[in-house]
Enzyme design. Structure first.
Site, PDB file in Angstrom:
ATOM      1  N   ARG A 211       0.846  -1.194   0.000  1.00 45.72           N
ATOM      2  CA  ARG A 211       0.000   0.000   0.000  1.00 45.72           C
ATOM      3  C   ARG A 211       0.881   1.244   0.000  1.00 45.72           C
ATOM      4  NH1 ARG A 211      -5.537  -0.952   1.503  1.00 45.72           N
ATOM      5  NH2 ARG A 211      -5.860  -3.158   1.919  1.00 45.72           N
ATOM      6  N   GLU A 213       0.715   4.107   1.089  1.00 50.03           N
ATOM      7  CA  GLU A 213       0.148   5.059   2.038  1.00 50.03           C
ATOM      8  C   GLU A 213       1.147   6.186   2.316  1.00 50.03           C
ATOM      9  OE1 GLU A 213      -2.718   3.273   5.105  1.00 50.03           O
ATOM     10  OE2 GLU A 213      -1.070   1.848   5.043  1.00 50.03           O
ATOM     11  N   ARG A 219       2.840   2.825  13.330  1.00 50.48           N
ATOM     12  CA  ARG A 219       1.990   1.659  13.099  1.00 50.48           C
ATOM     13  C   ARG A 219       1.612   1.454  11.638  1.00 50.48           C
ATOM     14  NH1 ARG A 219      -3.919   3.075  15.754  1.00 50.48           N
ATOM     15  NH2 ARG A 219      -4.390   4.957  14.560  1.00 50.48           N
ATOM     16  N   HIS A 220       2.304   2.131  10.718  1.00 51.87           N
ATOM     17  CA  HIS A 220       2.014   1.966   9.292  1.00 51.87           C
ATOM     18  C   HIS A 220       3.253   1.466   8.545  1.00 51.87           C
ATOM     19  CE1 HIS A 220      -1.459   4.639  10.169  1.00 51.87           C
ATOM     20  NE2 HIS A 220      -2.015   3.966   9.186  1.00 51.87           N
ATOM     21  N   GLU A 357      -6.700  -0.858  15.479  1.00 52.73           N
ATOM     22  CA  GLU A 357      -7.455  -1.814  14.670  1.00 52.73           C
ATOM     23  C   GLU A 357      -6.535  -2.931  14.196  1.00 52.73           C
ATOM     24  OE1 GLU A 357      -9.224  -2.046  10.151  1.00 52.73           O
ATOM     25  OE2 GLU A 357      -9.309  -0.097  11.169  1.00 52.73           O
ATOM     26  N   SER A 360     -10.113  -6.169   9.481  1.00 52.96           N
ATOM     27  CA  SER A 360     -11.282  -5.669   8.769  1.00 52.96           C
ATOM     28  C   SER A 360     -11.911  -6.850   8.047  1.00 52.96           C
ATOM     29  CB  SER A 360     -10.879  -4.586   7.773  1.00 52.96           C
ATOM     30  OG  SER A 360     -12.011  -4.102   7.082  1.00 52.96           O
ATOM     31  N   ARG A 408       0.718  -5.904  13.024  1.00 49.45           N
ATOM     32  CA  ARG A 408      -0.058  -5.269  14.092  1.00 49.45           C
ATOM     33  C   ARG A 408      -0.421  -6.281  15.182  1.00 49.45           C
ATOM     34  NH1 ARG A 408      -4.095  -0.436  12.238  1.00 49.45           N
ATOM     35  NH2 ARG A 408      -2.538   0.847  11.167  1.00 49.45           N
TER      36      ARG A 408
END
Length: 434
Positions: A211, A213, A219-220, A357, A360, A408
């Site tokens: 990704r 991002e 945390r990414h 989180e 998902s 995570r």
């Protein structure tokens, strides 16, 4: 080395060959010790200078720290030694000499900043705590695989180079593929659905996702490990059941098989398996509880995404893992099915740790017409996904699934401050090497 003995297996009154790294040298004058380290632990090599060949003593004691050496000698019982035994060497061979100046201290006595450790990951993994994280990661994935097999799921491997992005948007990494534009896959979502629609029915995958991002936070990541499940003839409730069982199994595996590693991370006494069942809060209940904490300057209203501060407040309030269910349909991706009796509500769910989180998921839309409408509602061209949508013409069963961010899960399990600690060679906006 066929004749090599691990340090943990060295027994008194036998002659062994041990090989590993020079952890440290202790020179006490007439007697000196080389502490040799391998994957099983450390062992003391004793040099009595007056009684040994000068060249043998010099070879052993002049080897710089972290040099790789092989030592052959007699094992003797020595209660004062760190492991209760020591080796009196007959021969010492330096297999690979290390530089005298090291970029970090593998003994851990002198701490190094995270960027320095990541730049020198091989040295960093010689630290007991560094190695422990990845031994635990391996056990976590092993236990997860066993939990998937327990629910009759088949492991699959899906493409990481794709013609279209799973979710579109700006988070795609474009690449050139034989003169055509392609992308690194954001998720195995569409492919695992296609396999779940076959006679295989239940599938799982543990593999990389990509990704682009813009986030640059603790945390990414831009390359992460996704732990995915998809099950035919499952609804979102059953999918949450499987999710809960996999997370608990991962914790149980670590608790049972990684006691030494947890000790190296100072977690042996505090580590515990999450209590079940995990609470299941609706989205509406979640925003009400967040608002009641008073943690936010402005009250959340229906349709808002949950800000980080709100998630933290709710996590503190719940005190453990929990699901958020029944999200607004407009918030969730096109492939998430809405409730039949209320199209404003989706069957989407998230699994939350008090810190962040983790998961998902949801029930997928298996009816082709409604799926096409979902594409169009989110501004995506259904024709670009023809390889995916055409299968829905040929009998797609109801199905549901989810994805866990592997790093995570490990980060929260081990109370790590930065997600990069949970990755051997992390990829973020700045880091492309090593």
């Amino acid at each position: 080395m066929d004749d090599r003995t691990y340090t943990a297996d060295a027994t008194p009154d036998e002659t062994v060959t041990v090989a590993g790294w020079v952890h440290e040298i202790r020179d006490l004058g007439g007697i000196a010790f080389l502490i040799l380290r391998d994957k099983t632990g450390r062992i003391q090599i004793k040099f009595e200078k007056e009684e040994m060949d000068d060249e043998l003593v010099e070879t052993g004691l002049d080897a710089p720290r972290e040099s790789v050496v092989s030592v052959t000698g007699a094992v003797e019982e020595e209660p004062r030694a760190p492991t209760g035994v020591e080796v009196t060497p007959d021969s010492v061979e330096v297999l690979s000499a290390a530089d005298t100046e090291l970029p970090l201290d593998p003994t851990g006595k002198v701490e190094a900043e995270l960027p320095t450790r990541l730049d020198n990951r091989t040295l960093d993994l010689r630290r007991e705590a560094g190695q422990a994280i990845f031994e635990i990661r391996s056990e976590m994935q092993r236990a997860a695989r066993e939990a998937f097999r327990a629910v009759d799921a088949t492991e699959i491997n899906t493409p990481k180079i794709v013609a279209t992005g799973t979710e579109g948007g700006t988070e795609l990494f474009p690449i050139t593929y034989f003169g055509r534009e392609a992308f690194m896959n954001q998720s195995p979502q569409l492919f695992k659905q296609l396999v779940a629609g076959s006679n295989v029915e239940r599938v799982f995958e543990i593999g990389p996702i990509f990704r682009a991002e813009e986030h640059n936070t603790p945390r990414h990541l831009n390359e992460a490990t996704s732990i995915d499940f998809e099950g035919a003839f499952c609804d979102h409730h059953e999918a949450m059941d499987v999710c809960e069982s996999v997370v608990v199994a991962a914790y149980e595996g670590v608790a049972e098989n990684c006691t030494e590693e947890l000790g190296a991370l100072d977690l042996a006494e505090d580590f515990s398996v999450p209590e079940t069942p995990f609470p299941r809060l609706t989205y509406e209940e979640a925003i009400e509880r967040i608002n009641a904490t008073g943690a936010l300057d402005e009250q959340l209203v229906w349709g808002d995404d949950l800000p980080t501060e709100g998630e933290k407040a709710l996590g503190d309030d719940v005190g453990g893992h929990y699901f958020i269910t029944d999200w607004p349909a407009d918030i969730k991706p096109f492939y998430i099915m809405d409730h039949d009796d209320d199209e404003t509500l989706s069957t989407g769910f998230d699994l939350m740790h008090p810190r962040m989180e983790l998961v998902s998921g949801g029930q997928r839309e298996h009816r082709r017409e409604q799926l096409i409408e979902g594409f169009e509602a989110q501004g995506l061209d259904p024709e670009a996904f023809e390889y995916y949508t055409k299968i829905f013409r040929y009998g797609m069963p109801p199905h549901a699934g989810w994805a866990i961010g592997g790093e995570r899960l490990l980060m929260t399990m081990l109370e790590l401050d930065n997600i990069r600690e949970a990755v051997l060679f992390p990829r973020d906006r700045q880091r492309l090497s090593p």
